[in-house]
Design a protein around this motif. Structure first.
Motif, PDB file in Angstrom:
ATOM      1  N   ALA A   1      -3.308  -7.749 -17.498  1.00 25.74           N
ATOM      2  CA  ALA A   1      -2.152  -6.864 -17.308  1.00 25.74           C
ATOM      3  C   ALA A   1      -2.376  -5.854 -16.190  1.00 25.74           C
ATOM      4  CB  ALA A   1      -1.821  -6.146 -18.612  1.00 25.74           C
ATOM      5  N   ALA A   2      -3.612  -5.724 -15.738  1.00 24.19           N
ATOM      6  CA  ALA A   2      -3.883  -4.879 -14.573  1.00 24.19           C
ATOM      7  C   ALA A   2      -4.250  -5.796 -13.422  1.00 24.19           C
ATOM      8  CB  ALA A   2      -5.027  -3.907 -14.859  1.00 24.19           C
ATOM      9  N   GLN A   3      -3.397  -5.872 -12.425  1.00 22.16           N
ATOM     10  CA  GLN A   3      -3.773  -6.630 -11.226  1.00 22.16           C
ATOM     11  C   GLN A   3      -4.469  -5.659 -10.284  1.00 22.16           C
ATOM     12  OE1 GLN A   3      -0.849  -9.348  -9.559  1.00 22.16           O
ATOM     13  NE2 GLN A   3      -0.347 -10.171 -11.550  1.00 22.16           N
ATOM     14  N   CYS A   4      -3.716  -4.966  -9.440  1.00 26.48           N
ATOM     15  CA  CYS A   4      -4.401  -3.995  -8.582  1.00 26.48           C
ATOM     16  C   CYS A   4      -4.892  -2.804  -9.386  1.00 26.48           C
ATOM     17  CB  CYS A   4      -3.496  -3.536  -7.443  1.00 26.48           C
ATOM     18  SG  CYS A   4      -2.311  -2.267  -7.890  1.00 26.48           S
ATOM     19  N   GLY A   5      -4.256  -2.554 -10.535  1.00 24.50           N
ATOM     20  CA  GLY A   5      -4.716  -1.504 -11.428  1.00 24.50           C
ATOM     21  C   GLY A   5      -4.237  -0.107 -11.081  1.00 24.50           C
ATOM     22  N   PHE A   6      -3.427   0.015 -10.062  1.00 26.63           N
ATOM     23  CA  PHE A   6      -3.061   1.372  -9.632  1.00 26.63           C
ATOM     24  C   PHE A   6      -2.021   2.006 -10.555  1.00 26.63           C
ATOM     25  CE2 PHE A   6      -2.066   4.748  -6.562  1.00 26.63           C
ATOM     26  CZ  PHE A   6      -3.340   5.017  -6.103  1.00 26.63           C
TER      27      PHE A   6
ATOM     28  N   LEU B   1       6.476   2.340 -12.602  1.00 30.47           N
ATOM     29  CA  LEU B   1       6.662   1.169 -11.752  1.00 30.47           C
ATOM     30  C   LEU B   1       5.357   0.398 -11.627  1.00 30.47           C
ATOM     31  CD1 LEU B   1       8.740   2.739  -8.850  1.00 30.47           C
ATOM     32  CD2 LEU B   1       9.584   1.271 -10.709  1.00 30.47           C
ATOM     33  N   CYS B   2       5.457  -0.918 -11.757  1.00 29.44           N
ATOM     34  CA  CYS B   2       4.329  -1.783 -11.420  1.00 29.44           C
ATOM     35  C   CYS B   2       4.840  -2.741 -10.364  1.00 29.44           C
ATOM     36  CB  CYS B   2       3.841  -2.573 -12.629  1.00 29.44           C
ATOM     37  SG  CYS B   2       2.567  -3.786 -12.161  1.00 29.44           S
ATOM     38  N   ARG B   3       4.110  -2.886  -9.280  1.00 28.65           N
ATOM     39  CA  ARG B   3       4.566  -3.738  -8.202  1.00 28.65           C
ATOM     40  C   ARG B   3       3.900  -5.107  -8.239  1.00 28.65           C
ATOM     41  NH1 ARG B   3       9.125  -4.460  -5.456  1.00 28.65           N
ATOM     42  NH2 ARG B   3       8.916  -4.362  -3.189  1.00 28.65           N
ATOM     43  N   CYS B   4       2.853  -5.256  -9.056  1.00 29.76           N
ATOM     44  CA  CYS B   4       2.068  -6.500  -9.015  1.00 29.76           C
ATOM     45  C   CYS B   4       2.466  -7.524 -10.066  1.00 29.76           C
ATOM     46  CB  CYS B   4       0.588  -6.200  -9.232  1.00 29.76           C
ATOM     47  SG  CYS B   4      -0.163  -5.169  -7.982  1.00 29.76           S
ATOM     48  N   THR B   5       2.690  -7.098 -11.288  1.00 31.71           N
ATOM     49  CA  THR B   5       2.635  -8.040 -12.411  1.00 31.71           C
ATOM     50  C   THR B   5       3.965  -8.652 -12.797  1.00 31.71           C
ATOM     51  OG1 THR B   5       3.053  -6.262 -13.963  1.00 31.71           O
ATOM     52  CG2 THR B   5       0.745  -6.750 -13.463  1.00 31.71           C
TER      53      THR B   5
ATOM     54  N   ALA C   1       3.669  -1.206  -2.212  1.00 33.77           N
ATOM     55  CA  ALA C   1       2.503  -1.173  -3.096  1.00 33.77           C
ATOM     56  C   ALA C   1       2.415   0.227  -3.683  1.00 33.77           C
ATOM     57  CB  ALA C   1       1.243  -1.498  -2.307  1.00 33.77           C
ATOM     58  N   ILE C   2       1.962   0.326  -4.912  1.00 34.45           N
ATOM     59  CA  ILE C   2       1.992   1.646  -5.559  1.00 34.45           C
ATOM     60  C   ILE C   2       0.922   2.577  -4.962  1.00 34.45           C
ATOM     61  CG2 ILE C   2       1.979   2.878  -7.770  1.00 34.45           C
ATOM     62  CD1 ILE C   2       4.390   1.069  -7.447  1.00 34.45           C
ATOM     63  N   GLU C   3      -0.165   2.026  -4.450  1.00 32.88           N
ATOM     64  CA  GLU C   3      -1.147   2.877  -3.775  1.00 32.88           C
ATOM     65  C   GLU C   3      -0.699   3.125  -2.334  1.00 32.88           C
ATOM     66  OE1 GLU C   3      -5.859   2.763  -2.422  1.00 32.88           O
ATOM     67  OE2 GLU C   3      -4.618   1.007  -2.177  1.00 32.88           O
TER      68      GLU C   3
HETATM   69  S1  FES Z   1      -1.048  -3.690 -11.331  1.00 37.09           S
HETATM   70 FE1  FES Z   1      -0.640  -3.166  -9.271  1.00 37.09          FE
HETATM   71  S2  FES Z   1       1.003  -1.820  -9.473  1.00 37.09           S
HETATM   72 FE2  FES Z   1       0.733  -2.513 -11.470  1.00 37.09          FE
END
Ligand code: FES
Ligand code: FES
Lengths: 160, 803
Positions: free
Chosen positions: A100-105, A137-141, B202-204
């Protein structure tokens, strides 16, 4: 440049600490740059993304728009405070298990929102989970694995 | 295993759900991203940005800033005027503007100060004298401009004799006999489409830290997804020997193509640190991220497509204008990709495209997930839906009939190996209940299908060379620990974990005993970066290469010990054993010790380079070539409110041929994230700028995460992933890409579903309520607002009429 520095007293993850910060600092700045608690992330600077979500007296709060003074005398929990020395929070473990955490940000903020949800609602429906996380917001998952992980953590906590 | 296709049971680790090696670090807050790093004495940097979309810089006065207490360094374009560009043929940028600014937000000067407040105050004290030049925001206007660069009629000096300076690139390619294609065609569709620009978000936010040590060496920490290219460009622009530059890539908080070239902040932290003698950090504000952009190009597209009555495609013609923004970025490649990547999964007997990329005075566009091929795929898959409708053919059936097959060449000579597209179609057809439900759902509800293909890495590096595209170093020791030194880029997709799975599989050690060290050009071999979906395929193969070389030495040493054959020594699940002899079995750690005794310290390198005969023999024929292609099919289910034009996407079935899923959990995550991002572009996202009637021309319309509308957890549809494994002959264990392909069909599948729901076509993105409502109104006025008929019903009614 001169700006007023203030000493504020914060209760973070069970510790009471005094920290000197510029008077205009928000809670997220005090946590990250004053206390070195960098687990809480900043994805925008105006309350739009939820990455900075922490728990203030148990409620999910956007720490990037909370003046640090307003956190005084309240209990602040950040992602670093979710685990105990014995074990990580079931949500953390299920996030790990389900990818559930891709980039984890976004993850620290989402975990705080989800932890508050499970504390108040041990058996949330998927729609209730969607609602509870709608400020993060999550941009990855595409959120799918996050829903699955929250559901799994809820089931595990009920099982205990 | 050789000779037969390996099945999941042949693997102990690969193909099974596994945790990520950095998953817990990320969910406990331990993972340190670039902005989490604090160096002793670190200063804060800020960049002054142009308020004008196009202007000449007459002079910059930085004295006021320099005099401010707490300011340690100020730099302008004059400090590092060497032009650069991610594509070596189009170096049209400088770290900061040297004599001209080309969009609102172009960097002009940078400062480093003791804190952020002082840095901001210093920016206010810099005086820039601008001479305003004419600005152009529409690509058609830009292409029609006449005059000269000096007067400001053009944004750049002409790239070629006789060209207007607003042209980055023109591509015209033609394959097969198009005249014959039109003659053979019995049904034709000709239409225009518009794909609005979108950004990565991207969130970062981008962040970089520069540190010049006293010995003249530079270290830059950056949230980049291409440390190697950053390394090269830093050396070039700062005038350093590349061996004096070190780039460190901490975990990256999302990228999607938005961090795949150097940005002004990386050059600025380096130059400021050199001047100040202290480390300098710059963190973009969210607004700066929107202006940095390099996102999806707006495409104006025209397509003509013909087929026979039986639904066999006979010809495709395309004209595309790309709105590039102020700089070239990857635009040369984007212009090729706009046509080159359309030639599968369907066989096109004749195909032509004509693409031109224009400069405009807006933030530069670049690569976003599905670089250059998401836009034409939208148009083309809608074209196919229209053709199917005219030909009374089920659109899935139409796609099946035109399937290009496996082990073949496309009309533009790209080599295709494994191809699981038919299985993808079958999977979504079955899962969605297509046969019973398409055209049969009540008015307002519909299903739509679309397919696509994407590269597993670009076959040729950005700068021409024959060195490996990916490198890995592996080292093991007597403790049983495996260390992998990876050139890869971890941007959330799980590259570090994938390398760990491979090492655990090859050496038979538990996953916990594998460490992956990554993201530091001082001690990891070169990998070209996380772009074009290349990492699993290329770095994975490099990792297998290194592991197998080293494994061979373990097998030899253990075989010697047993007086047997190396081939008989199996390393799996914590043991080295000979399956034919139960006596011969050792814990893997002992096997490592035997090998270390036999050979000395144990390490190996591995590399991967691409096959060189997979492209077309014409100018540009290398662009679009890849060692393997992934294939995808989606079906979207939507609801359209005929009163308001609001489209709700309830569910998307996503079937993706990724060759082999090294870890199905991560592959599903890529499929879901991709499908979500496509959905977002279909319905919500618009990276647009104000015109003079609505504020200041060239100003970003919505540079915040509230106003640039990203889908929340409430907006996002249910996403159902269906993994298809065609097992590619050259992929690592058969794997291909999964990170970009599954974005493509979301958009046309939703477009086609809207048509199924209410019978209207919206050929312009996004499908926002006003746009859909206008289309509904038009149909209503024409008395034609109705669900389209099922071909079977139409055919039977025709038969009755004819009878
Ligand atoms: S895991 Fe990358 S923004 Fe949610
Ligand atoms: S950092 Fe984005 S809401 Fe606080």
């Amino acid at each position: 440049m001169s700006h007023t520095t203030e000493v504020v007293r914060l209760h973070v993850n069970g510790d009471s600490v005094e920290v000197g910060v510029p008077a205009h600092f928000t809670l997220v700045e005090a946590l990250r740059y004053g206390l070195g608690l960098t687990g809480t992330k900043q994805g925008c600077d105006k309350g739009d993304c939820g990455a900075c979500t922490v728990l203030v007296d148990g409620r999910p709060t956007l720490s990037c728009i909370l003046p640090v003074q307003e956190a005084e005398d309240r209990q602040v929990t950040t992602v670093e405070g979710l685990a105990t020395p014995e074990a990580v929070h079931p949500l953390q473990d299920e996030f790990d298990r389900h990818g559930a955490a891709q980039c984890g940000f976004c993850t620290p903020g989402i975990l705080c929102s989800a932890a508050a949800l499970l504390d108040g609602n041990p058996e949330p429906t998927r729609d209730e989970i969607r609602e509870a996380l709608s400020g993060n917001l999550c941009r990855c998952t595409g959120y799918t694995k996050i829903f699955v992980a929250v559901e799994a953590a809820a089931a595990r906590r009920r099982g205990r | 295993m050789s000779g037969k296709r390996p099945s999941r049971d042949d693997f102990a680790v690969i193909g099974r759900p596994q945790r990520k090696i950095d998953g817990l670090a990320k969910s406990t807050g331990r993972a340190a991203y670039t902005d989490d790093i604090v160096l002793p004495g670190m200063l804060h940097g800020k960049i002054l940005r142009s308020p004008h979309p196009h202007a000449r810089i007459r002079s910059i006065d930085t004295a006021g800033a320099e005099a401010l207490p707490g300011v340690h360094a100020v730099v302008t374009g004059a400090d590092f005027p060497t032009p650069y560009g991610i594509i070596p043929w189009t170096p049209d940028e400088t770290a900061l503007a040297v004599d001209r600014v080309r969009y609102i937000g172009d960097g002009v000067a940078a400062v480093a100060a003791v804190d952020e407040d002082t840095a901001l105050e210093a920016l206010r004290r810099i005086e820039v004298d601008y001479e305003i030049l004419p600005a152009v925001f529409d690509p058609h206007d830009a292409l029609a401009a006449e005059g000269n660069y000096e007067a400001g009629d053009y944004i750049h000096p002409p790239k070629r004799e006789g060209w207007n300076g607003n042209i980055t690139k023109k591509v015209h390619l033609e394959f097969g006999d198009l005249d014959a294609g039109w003659k053979a065609g019995e049904i034709e569709v000709e239409a225009e489409y518009y794909f609005e620009g979108t950004t990565h978000a991207a969130i970062e936010p981008h962040c970089a830290i520069g540190r010049f040590d006293g010995d003249g060496r530079l270290t830059v920490w950056s949230s980049t997804q291409v440390p190697h290219y950053l390394h090269r460009e830093l050396a070039r622009v700062l005038g350093l020997h590349p061996a004096e530059v070190r780039v460190i890539q901490p975990p990256v908080g999302g990228a999607f193509g938005g961090k795949s070239e150097p940005f002004d902040l990386e050059f600025c932290v380096a130059a400021l640190s050199r001047k100040a003698g202290r480390p300098v950090k710059i963190l973009y504000t969210r607004e700066e991220v929107f202006y940095a952009h390099r996102g999806r190009h707006p495409f104006h597209m025209w397509y003509r497509t013909a087929m026979t009555r039986d639904g066999m495609l006979t010809g495709v013609d395309a004209r595309i204008v790309l709105d590039g923004g102020a700089y070239a970025s990857f635009g040369l490649v984007t212009t090729y990709y706009s046509g080159q990547l359309l030639t599968a999964p369907y066989a096109l007997p004749a195909y032509r495209f004509d693409s031109v990329r224009a400069y405009t005075n807006k933030p530069a566009c670049g690569p976003k997930r599905g670089h250059g091929s998401v836009q034409p795929r939208f148009a083309f898959e809608v074209q196919l839906d229209k053709l199917a409708e005219l030909g009374d053919i089920d659109p899935i059936e139409l796609r099946r009939r035109n399937f290009i097959g496996a082990n073949t060449r496309t009309v533009n000579e790209l080599r295709v190996t494994s191809n699981g597209f038919l299985e993808c179609l079958e999977a979504v057809e079955g899962a969605s209940g297509w046969k019973e439900r398409w055209r049969r759902l009540p008015f307002g509800r519909g299903l739509g299908v679309a397919g696509s293909t994407y590269i597993s890495g670009t076959n040729y590096p950005i700068y021409p060379n024959d060195m490996p595209q990916s490198g890995i170093q592996v080292q093991i020791d007597r403790s049983g620990r495996v260390a992998v030194f990876s050139g890869g880029s971890e941007i959330g997709q799980g590259t570090d974990s994938a390398m760990a799975y491979i090492a655990a599989e090859e050496f038979g050690v538990p996953l916990e005993h594998v460490r992956v060290y990554r993201g530091d050009t001082d001690f990891t071999p070169v990998d070209l970066g996380a772009y074009s979906s290349r990492v699993t395929f290329m770095l994975g193969n490099a990792c297998i290469d290194a592991c197998r070389k080293l494994k061979r030495r373990i097998q030899e040493a253990v075989a010697e010990h047993w007086e047997g054959e190396p081939e008989a020594v199996v390393l799996r699940e914590g043991r080295a054993f000979d399956p034919s002899d139960p006596e011969r079995s050792l814990p893997i750690r002992h096997a490592f010790q035997i090998a270390e005794t036999r050979w000395g310290t144990l390490g190996e390198t591995g590399s991967y380079n691409t096959p060189k005969d997979v492209h077309g023999q014409y100018r540009g024929g290398t662009i679009g070539a890849s060692p393997a292609y992934s294939f995808t099919a989606h079906i979207a289910e939507v609801e359209v409110d005929p009163e308001t034009g609001i489209v709700t996407v309830d569910r998307i079935w996503v079937a993706h041929d990724c060759g082999r899923a090294l870890n199905p959990v991560l592959v599903e995550g890529q499929m879901e994230g991709s499908a979500y991002m496509g959905f977002a572009e279909a319905l919500m996202e618009e990276h647009v700028f104000k015109d003079a009637d609505h504020g200041r021309a060239g100003l970003h319309n919505a540079p915040s995460l509230l106003d640039y509308r990203l889908p929340t957890s409430v907006d996002t549809p249910e996403l159902e992933s269906l993994i298809i494994e065609s097992v590619d002959p050259e992929g690592p264990y058969g794997a291909k890409e999964a990170g970009e392909g599954p974005l493509h069909p979301s958009i046309p599948a939703i477009a086609n579903a809207i048509h199924d729901a209410v019978g209207v076509r919206v050929d312009r993105l996004p499908f926002s309520p006003p746009r859909v409502w206008r289309a509904l109104e038009k149909a209503r006025e024409a008395g034609a607002l109705a669900k389209p008929a099922h071909p079977a019903d139409r055919l039977s009614s025709r038969t009755e009429v004819g009878a």
